[in-house]
Scaffold this active site. Structure first.
Site, PDB file in Angstrom:
ATOM      1  N   ASP A  40      82.041  48.774  78.421  1.00  0.00           N
ATOM      2  CA  ASP A  40      83.357  48.707  79.040  1.00  0.00           C
ATOM      3  C   ASP A  40      83.438  49.800  80.118  1.00  0.00           C
ATOM      4  OD1 ASP A  40      86.161  47.973  79.270  1.00  0.00           O
ATOM      5  OD2 ASP A  40      86.587  49.846  78.226  1.00  0.00           O
ATOM      6  N   ASP A  42      87.024  51.124  81.924  1.00  0.00           N
ATOM      7  CA  ASP A  42      88.233  51.962  81.801  1.00  0.00           C
ATOM      8  C   ASP A  42      88.387  52.472  80.378  1.00  0.00           C
ATOM      9  OD1 ASP A  42      89.211  51.619  84.509  1.00  0.00           O
ATOM     10  OD2 ASP A  42      89.704  49.564  83.961  1.00  0.00           O
TER      11      ASP A  42
END
Length: 325
Positions: A40, A42
């Site tokens: 991922d 953020d």
């Protein structure tokens, strides 16, 4: 789920190793296990959310953003619908918007070293995100440098962004309430690639995440790293999913080297990894040398209005063809 041999709490103690003592990814004199990492963006590589920084300073504002976030949490509206409102609230040229991101974003303090470790050991590192690809690429180019950033492939939503900043429009990867369904992206990989590396061994699939958008991937990797104290870790605890907590990417680097050493001792780098999870097979298919997939990004269907030009978007996603060999 990942079949790790130590519980998460016990493993976390082994992460307290100085950077100087971090070993190489594989032991000398042994075959090298293929390793592929998916992460991922953020809240994982960067501590803040790129979209939130833009909305708070150049869009709807922090108070309204939090109200909209609550609509997602309560199920009142879909992630896609709320996100479209947030992006539509922006009125700032891309470069000016990036100025505030450069000031406010904080990269994980050990990510740069970890990614260089991946490059040195020929470990592909891929970003899968619910954000906008042009923003993520720009952030990586600036914080890591374009040469290092080029080693990272990105699967995310595209975007139309007018040069005057009056329109920010996500070009969603999927026509559903999520906009970018990470599970669906993984199924796209599964349909077009082979599951084994060239020598017949099975790659070790690693996923790194922190929050809600990472939940579909939680059961689908051989080894799952969850940022400590955030939603992904809570989900793993609630659902008894094996995972490894981390505070920085130095923890991941240390633990990854330990897991590889364990795998070398048990399997000598051949066949299935010691932490094998059959549900991770579609990740393996996505990263095969035999059939390297090229996924066309969702492209804008609308023609820009006269006089209103848009920033270009990345047209293709091509996973790195090189595995550890």
């Amino acid at each position: 789920m990942p079949s790790l041999t130590l519980p998460a709490v016990a493993i976390s103690e082994s992460l307290k190793v100085s950077k100087g003592s971090i070993p190489s990814a594989t032991a000398q004199g042994a075959e090298k296990r293929d390793i592929i990492i998916f992460s991922d963006f953020d809240g994982t590589i960067f501590m803040q959310d790129t979209g939130h920084i833009l909305f708070d300073h150049h869009g709807c504002g922090a108070a309204r953003r939090e109200q909209l976030d609550e609509e997602i949490k309560t199920g009142a509206r879909s992630f896609r619908a709320v996100s479209e409102d947030m992006w539509a609230s922006l009125n700032v040229p891309f470069e000016d918007g990036f100025t505030i991101m450069k000031q406010k974003l904080e990269i994980d303090p050990d990510f740069d070293e970890f990614h260089k470790y991946c490059i040195a050991n020929d470990i592909p590192f891929n970003v899968i995100s619910a954000g906008l690809k042009p923003i993520l690429r720009k952030v990586l180019d600036v914080f890591l440098g374009e040469t290092q950033s080029a080693h990272i492939d990105i699967v995310a939503n595209d975007a139309q962004i007018s040069h005057d900043g009056s329109e920010w429009k996500p070009i969603w990867r999927h026509d559903n309430e999520l906009g970018h369904d990470k599970a669906a992206s993984l199924q796209e990989f599964k349909a077009i690639a082979s599951s084994e590396s060239e020598d017949g061994s099975v790659p070790l699939i690693v996923f790194v995440g922190d929050g809600v958008s990472d939940l579909p991937a939680a059961r689908e990797a051989d080894v799952l790293f969850a940022r400590r104290g955030l939603r992904l870790e809570e989900y793993c605890i609630e659902n008894k999913i094996s995972y490894l907590p981390f505070d920085t990417f130095a923890d991941i680097q240390t633990e990854l080297a330990r897991l590889v050493q364990q795998d070398q001792e048990m399997t000598h780098g051949s066949g299935k990894p010691a932490q094998y999870n059959p549900r991770a097979n579609f990740w393996r298919r996505a990263s095969s040398k035999k059939t390297v997939p090229t996924l066309s990004s969702v492209r804008a269907s609308a023609t820009p209005a006269p006089g209103n030009t848009f920033l270009p978007v990345e047209q293709n996603y091509a996973p790195q063809p090189t595995l550890v060999s």
